[in-house]
Design an enzyme around this catalytic site. Structure first.
Site, PDB file in Angstrom:
ATOM      1  N   HIS A 278       3.548   6.543   2.837  1.00 45.35           N
ATOM      2  CA  HIS A 278       2.390   6.252   1.963  1.00 45.35           C
ATOM      3  C   HIS A 278       1.424   5.741   2.967  1.00 45.35           C
ATOM      4  O   HIS A 278       1.306   5.074   3.570  1.00 45.35           O
ATOM      5  CB  HIS A 278       2.640   5.404   0.699  1.00 45.35           C
ATOM      6  CG  HIS A 278       3.559   5.971  -0.103  1.00 45.35           C
ATOM      7  ND1 HIS A 278       4.007   5.353  -1.375  1.00 45.35           N
ATOM      8  CD2 HIS A 278       4.264   7.208  -0.221  1.00 45.35           C
ATOM      9  CE1 HIS A 278       4.803   6.026  -2.059  1.00 45.35           C
ATOM     10  NE2 HIS A 278       5.058   7.091  -1.335  1.00 45.35           N
TER      11      HIS A 278
ATOM     12  N   GLU B 199      -0.738   3.105   2.362  1.00 45.22           N
ATOM     13  CA  GLU B 199      -0.615   2.088   2.595  1.00 45.22           C
ATOM     14  C   GLU B 199       0.143   1.411   3.452  1.00 45.22           C
ATOM     15  O   GLU B 199      -0.100   0.608   4.459  1.00 45.22           O
ATOM     16  CB  GLU B 199      -0.178   1.005   1.425  1.00 45.22           C
ATOM     17  CG  GLU B 199      -0.966   1.098   0.066  1.00 45.22           C
ATOM     18  CD  GLU B 199      -0.648   2.448  -0.806  1.00 45.22           C
ATOM     19  OE1 GLU B 199      -0.831   2.213  -1.882  1.00 45.22           O
ATOM     20  OE2 GLU B 199      -0.079   3.343  -0.348  1.00 45.22           O
TER      21      GLU B 199
ATOM     22  N   CYS C  36       2.346   1.785  -5.314  1.00 49.22           N
ATOM     23  CA  CYS C  36       3.576   1.979  -6.053  1.00 49.22           C
ATOM     24  C   CYS C  36       4.213   0.690  -6.383  1.00 49.22           C
ATOM     25  O   CYS C  36       4.194   0.032  -5.368  1.00 49.22           O
ATOM     26  CB  CYS C  36       4.167   3.180  -5.409  1.00 49.22           C
ATOM     27  SG  CYS C  36       4.952   2.732  -3.659  1.00 49.22           S
TER      28      CYS C  36
ATOM     29  N   CYS D 144       4.617  -0.023  -1.953  1.00 48.02           N
ATOM     30  CA  CYS D 144       3.541  -0.612  -1.533  1.00 48.02           C
ATOM     31  C   CYS D 144       2.976  -1.735  -1.976  1.00 48.02           C
ATOM     32  O   CYS D 144       2.412  -2.521  -1.360  1.00 48.02           O
ATOM     33  CB  CYS D 144       2.711   0.726  -1.539  1.00 48.02           C
ATOM     34  SG  CYS D 144       2.949   2.183  -0.492  1.00 48.02           S
TER      35      CYS D 144
END
Length: 142
Positions: free
Chosen positions: A44, A46, A69, A79
């Site tokens: 992801h 992040e 998330c 995240c």
């Protein structure tokens, strides 16, 4: 936020079930980390930005195009928790995530940890960028 949207634009339609997200971490007015969800949906945005920023993310501000998330289908650290563990002080989110793995829980978790959260900066642009994702999960249709 515009930089985060620009980062995310490169993988729109290539991230599987995930939205194409952009993330920028700023500390003392300097970008210390940035990333975008890669093709296939992992890692992801992040995760990439935090890895790049390292310790410089502590006390920094995060600009992310879709809510971090709060649960992962892979069982790895979500995240929202990664941001909390990194010690960021502020998270600015363009659009809330309608997916059940986030759906406001990421924001709640960040706020409960004392992180300042702001919602809605360039929301229309973030929603337009991932229109298919928001249509699927926001309207509950495939």
């Amino acid at each position: 936020m515009q930089r985060a949207l620009d980062l995310a634009s490169h993988n729109v339609g290539q991230t599987g079930e995930n939205p194409s997200v952009g993330c920028v971490i700023v500390k003392d007015g300097v970008v210390v980390g940035e990333g975008a969800t890669v093709a296939g949906g992992r890692p992801h945005a992040e995760e990439i930005a935090l890895a790049q920023a390292g310790e410089a993310s502590r006390g920094g501000a995060v600009y992310v195009t879709v809510e971090p998330c709060a649960r992962r289908s892979t069982g790895t650290t979500p995240c929202a928790d990664l941001l909390i563990n990194a010690g960021v002080s502020r998270v600015v989110i363009a659009a809330s995530d309608p997916h059940p793995f986030a759906s406001g829980v990421g924001v709640e978790r960040l706020r409960a940890a004392g992180v300042q959260v702001e919602l809605g900066l360039m929301e229309a642009e973030a929603r337009a960028q991932n229109a298919a994702f928001f249509a699927k999960w926001g309207a509950g249709r495939p």
